[in-house]
Scaffold this active site. Structure first.
Site, PDB file in Angstrom:
ATOM      1  N   ALA A 141       0.826  -1.220   0.000  1.00 35.63           N
ATOM      2  CA  ALA A 141       0.000   0.000   0.000  1.00 35.63           C
ATOM      3  C   ALA A 141       0.851   1.257   0.000  1.00 35.63           C
ATOM      4  O   ALA A 141       0.389   2.313  -0.397  1.00 35.63           O
ATOM      5  CB  ALA A 141      -0.922  -0.002   1.223  1.00 35.63           C
TER       6      ALA A 141
ATOM      7  N   GLU B   8       6.531  12.467   3.068  1.00 30.26           N
ATOM      8  CA  GLU B   8       7.431  12.167   1.941  1.00 30.26           C
ATOM      9  C   GLU B   8       7.140  13.100   0.774  1.00 30.26           C
ATOM     10  O   GLU B   8       8.056  13.641   0.146  1.00 30.26           O
ATOM     11  CB  GLU B   8       7.235  10.720   1.472  1.00 30.26           C
ATOM     12  CG  GLU B   8       7.901   9.705   2.375  1.00 30.26           C
ATOM     13  CD  GLU B   8       7.653   8.265   1.935  1.00 30.26           C
ATOM     14  OE1 GLU B   8       8.325   7.375   2.468  1.00 30.26           O
ATOM     15  OE2 GLU B   8       6.763   8.017   1.095  1.00 30.26           O
TER      16      GLU B   8
ATOM     17  N   GLU C 174       4.430   1.897  -4.106  1.00 36.76           N
ATOM     18  CA  GLU C 174       4.188   2.493  -5.434  1.00 36.76           C
ATOM     19  C   GLU C 174       3.278   3.726  -5.364  1.00 36.76           C
ATOM     20  O   GLU C 174       3.374   4.629  -6.198  1.00 36.76           O
ATOM     21  CB  GLU C 174       3.598   1.446  -6.366  1.00 36.76           C
ATOM     22  CG  GLU C 174       3.817   1.856  -7.796  1.00 36.76           C
ATOM     23  CD  GLU C 174       3.423   0.786  -8.786  1.00 36.76           C
ATOM     24  OE1 GLU C 174       3.631  -0.399  -8.492  1.00 36.76           O
ATOM     25  OE2 GLU C 174       2.903   1.158  -9.846  1.00 36.76           O
TER      26      GLU C 174
HETATM   27  C1  HEM Z   1       0.496   8.976  -1.845  1.00 38.79           C
HETATM   28  C2  HEM Z   1       0.534   7.888  -1.162  1.00 38.79           C
HETATM   29  C3  HEM Z   1      -0.671   7.092  -0.753  1.00 38.79           C
HETATM   30  C4  HEM Z   1      -1.949   7.100  -1.218  1.00 38.79           C
HETATM   31  C5  HEM Z   1      -2.541   7.981  -2.310  1.00 38.79           C
HETATM   32  C6  HEM Z   1      -2.687   6.096  -0.472  1.00 38.79           C
HETATM   33  C7  HEM Z   1      -4.030   5.823  -0.661  1.00 38.79           C
HETATM   34  C8  HEM Z   1      -4.747   4.886   0.071  1.00 38.79           C
HETATM   35  C9  HEM Z   1      -6.143   4.594  -0.120  1.00 38.79           C
HETATM   36  C10 HEM Z   1      -7.029   5.226  -1.184  1.00 38.79           C
HETATM   37  C11 HEM Z   1      -6.498   3.658   0.779  1.00 38.79           C
HETATM   38  C12 HEM Z   1      -7.897   3.072   0.996  1.00 38.79           C
HETATM   39  C13 HEM Z   1      -8.106   1.816   0.211  1.00 38.79           C
HETATM   40  C14 HEM Z   1      -9.511   1.265   0.333  1.00 38.79           C
HETATM   41  O1  HEM Z   1     -10.358   1.805   1.070  1.00 38.79           O
HETATM   42  O2  HEM Z   1      -9.773   0.260  -0.315  1.00 38.79           O
HETATM   43  C15 HEM Z   1      -5.320   3.320   1.536  1.00 38.79           C
HETATM   44  C16 HEM Z   1      -5.267   2.377   2.532  1.00 38.79           C
HETATM   45  C17 HEM Z   1      -4.107   1.992   3.152  1.00 38.79           C
HETATM   46  N1  HEM Z   1      -2.868   2.594   3.039  1.00 38.79           N
HETATM   47 FE1  HEM Z   1      -2.390   4.150   1.837  1.00 38.79          FE
HETATM   48  N2  HEM Z   1      -1.842   5.497   0.418  1.00 38.79           N
HETATM   49  C18 HEM Z   1      -0.606   6.083   0.299  1.00 38.79           C
HETATM   50  C19 HEM Z   1       0.523   5.787   1.019  1.00 38.79           C
HETATM   51  C20 HEM Z   1       0.587   4.850   2.016  1.00 38.79           C
HETATM   52  C21 HEM Z   1       1.756   4.578   2.813  1.00 38.79           C
HETATM   53  C22 HEM Z   1       3.079   5.305   2.694  1.00 38.79           C
HETATM   54  C23 HEM Z   1       1.421   3.541   3.644  1.00 38.79           C
HETATM   55  C24 HEM Z   1       2.257   2.845   4.680  1.00 38.79           C
HETATM   56  C25 HEM Z   1       3.530   2.689   4.636  1.00 38.79           C
HETATM   57  C26 HEM Z   1       0.039   3.192   3.386  1.00 38.79           C
HETATM   58  C27 HEM Z   1      -0.647   2.202   4.022  1.00 38.79           C
HETATM   59  C28 HEM Z   1      -1.988   1.932   3.844  1.00 38.79           C
HETATM   60  C29 HEM Z   1      -2.691   0.844   4.522  1.00 38.79           C
HETATM   61  C30 HEM Z   1      -2.079  -0.136   5.490  1.00 38.79           C
HETATM   62  C31 HEM Z   1      -4.017   0.894   4.095  1.00 38.79           C
HETATM   63  C32 HEM Z   1      -5.150  -0.047   4.508  1.00 38.79           C
HETATM   64  C33 HEM Z   1      -5.890   0.551   5.680  1.00 38.79           C
HETATM   65  C34 HEM Z   1      -7.053  -0.293   6.175  1.00 38.79           C
HETATM   66  O3  HEM Z   1      -7.469  -1.254   5.509  1.00 38.79           O
HETATM   67  O4  HEM Z   1      -7.545   0.015   7.280  1.00 38.79           O
HETATM   68  N3  HEM Z   1      -0.440   4.008   2.408  1.00 38.79           N
HETATM   69  N4  HEM Z   1      -4.267   4.097   1.105  1.00 38.79           N
END
Ligand code: HEM
Length: 408
Positions: A243, A363, A246
């Site tokens: 997640a 970042e 990329e």
């Molecule tokens: C620009 C960077 C990022 C964007 C645009 C982004 C976007 C998102 C989105 C849209 C979701 C929701 C997905 C859903 O509801 O199906 C999500 C969930 C998540 N993201 Fe990010 N993300 C980013 C960076 C990161 C980073 C850096 C991490 C951790 C190192 C991360 C960890 C997670 C995790 C663990 C979830 C799942 C949360 C859950 O199920 O409760 N993300 N992200």
């Protein structure tokens, strides 16, 4: 009232023309068929694509949609995901299991931990820029956007320095979505196994030699007698990298392209670096690194807008289309780094709202400001129509294959 699966033409997001430029398709869908049939990239069956802001919000927030896609996956994918533990990830769970896992990991992956990484992120960015400055043909994606987030997260996890290189190579190749389809997915398998072994070694190492980093924190969380099992920690590391890698690469790459294409906005940010906070929010809205999150499945027949969607249908809520919905955003096709309010949903909404939001923002801010400060006159080195977006992988993430620039 109409039934989505019957009336309109089927959209296929994997068509190269849509992958290169999805915006006209989304605009037409929002206008004429906001809830319409889609060819699913997982099952290849007909799913439903939702493109308007309000409808997408509903899909992500309404508890009558489930994230549990295990029964809808083709057998080989289910088998593979089970073997590597990625079916146990919280993104594919509903409450109460999701609440339990999220509650535990929220205690380990804190804004404070991210804040403490700030100086290190800056140092890593400066080192990459130093190396880039020496190159004749700089590629902002390959030389900067890609190595930065993977180096940061491997340090945050507590990967020992001597294993960092292998870790970064393996994870960035395994989580590069352009290797996520067909034959490439199979040839990527040996690397995937190596990576899982590496994660397992890391968990063992941190059980025996705890440090002040994330894997140790995940091992040590206790909440009212509850804690994560090794399998859950493995799934969590897998999820953080899947997640968080990329997505951040795409924010830096596509965000910088957006700025380079609107030189007035580039100049405004260069002359007012304090605008970086609203600027990053706007670049998130405009470039939407995550096109859509996990598929949702209605647990009963229900209406999305004025369309009846039968129970169990795979529903794709397109965040990137919602972020350009003209009903919510003024001039959505333009970037305005001072846009206020900016109600974008690039990090999702509801119980699965991005866990890594603090790290991603940090970042994005540090990387983009460092780049602009070091190369204030940078320009695209190729004509716009020669830029290529990643194709052949999942359609859920969108990013550039490369971004050649003249450093100026
Ligand atoms: C620009 C960077 C990022 C964007 C645009 C982004 C976007 C998102 C989105 C849209 C979701 C929701 C997905 C859903 O509801 O199906 C999500 C969930 C998540 N993201 Fe990010 N993300 C980013 C960076 C990161 C980073 C850096 C991490 C951790 C190192 C991360 C960890 C997670 C995790 C663990 C979830 C799942 C949360 C859950 O199920 O409760 N993300 N992200």
């Amino acid at each position: 009232m109409n039934t989505a699966t019957m009336t309109q033409a089927i959209t296929d997001l994997s068509q190269p023309a849509i992958q290169q430029n999805p915006w006209p398709t989304y605009a037409t869908l929002r206008k004429t068929a906001p809830v319409s049939p889609l060819k699913s990239e997982f099952t290849r069956k007909t799913a439903v694509i939702v493109t308007r802001y309000d409808d997408v919000m509903m899909v992500y927030k309404d508890p009558r949609f489930s994230n549990d896609m295990s029964s809808n996956m083709p057998f080989p994918v289910r088998w593979l995901m089970k073997r590597i533990g990625s079916l146990d990830i919280m993104m594919l769970k509903d409450d109460p299991e999701h609440r339990r896992l999220r509650g535990l990991v929220d205690k380990a992956f804190t804004p404070k931990m991210v804040e403490a990484m700030g100086p290190r992120i800056e140092r890593i960015a400066q080192d990459l820029l130093d190396a880039m400055a020496k190159k004749d043909n700089a590629d902002l994606v390959e030389d900067f956007a890609k190595p930065l987030p993977i180096t940061v997260i491997s340090e945050m996890l507590g990967v020992p320095p001597e294993e960092c290189y292998e870790f970064n190579q393996l994870t960035s190749s395994s989580f590069d979505t352009s290797t996520a389809s067909g034959l490439r997915r199979i040839t990527a398998l040996p690397n995937m196994w190596k990576m899982i072994r590496l994660f397992k070694r890391l968990i063992k190492l941190r059980r025996e030699n705890p440090d002040d980093r994330l894997v140790t924190a995940l091992i040590n969380i206790y909440d009212q007698g509850d804690q994560l099992s090794d399998r859950e920690i493995l799934g969590m590391i897998f999820l953080l990298l899947f997640a968080g890698h990329e997505t951040s690469v795409n924010l830096i790459g596509s965000g910088m392209l957006a700025l380079l294409e609107q030189p007035d906005q580039f100049a405004k940010l260069r002359d007012n670096p304090d605008l970086i906070e609203p600027a990053v929010e706007e670049l998130l809205r405009f470039s939407s690194p995550v096109v859509y999150g996990a598929s949702r499945f209605p647990t009963e027949d229900l209406m999305i807008g004025d369309t009846l969607v039968p129970k169990g249908t795979e529903v794709i809520g397109v965040l990137s289309s919602a972020n350009r919905d003209e009903a919510v955003f003024e001039n959505p096709e333009q970037i305005d780094i001072t846009r206020n309010p900016n109600r974008h949903i690039a990090f999702g909404v509801g119980i699965h709202f991005c866990l890594g939001v603090w790290l991603a923002r940090s970042e994005g801010k540090l990387a983009i400001n460092a780049l602009i400060k070091r190369f204030p006159n940078m320009q695209l080195a190729v004509p716009r129509d020669q830029l290529r977006w990643k194709v052949g992988g999942t359609n859920a993430l969108r990013g550039l294959q490369s971004l050649p620039i003249r450093l100026g």
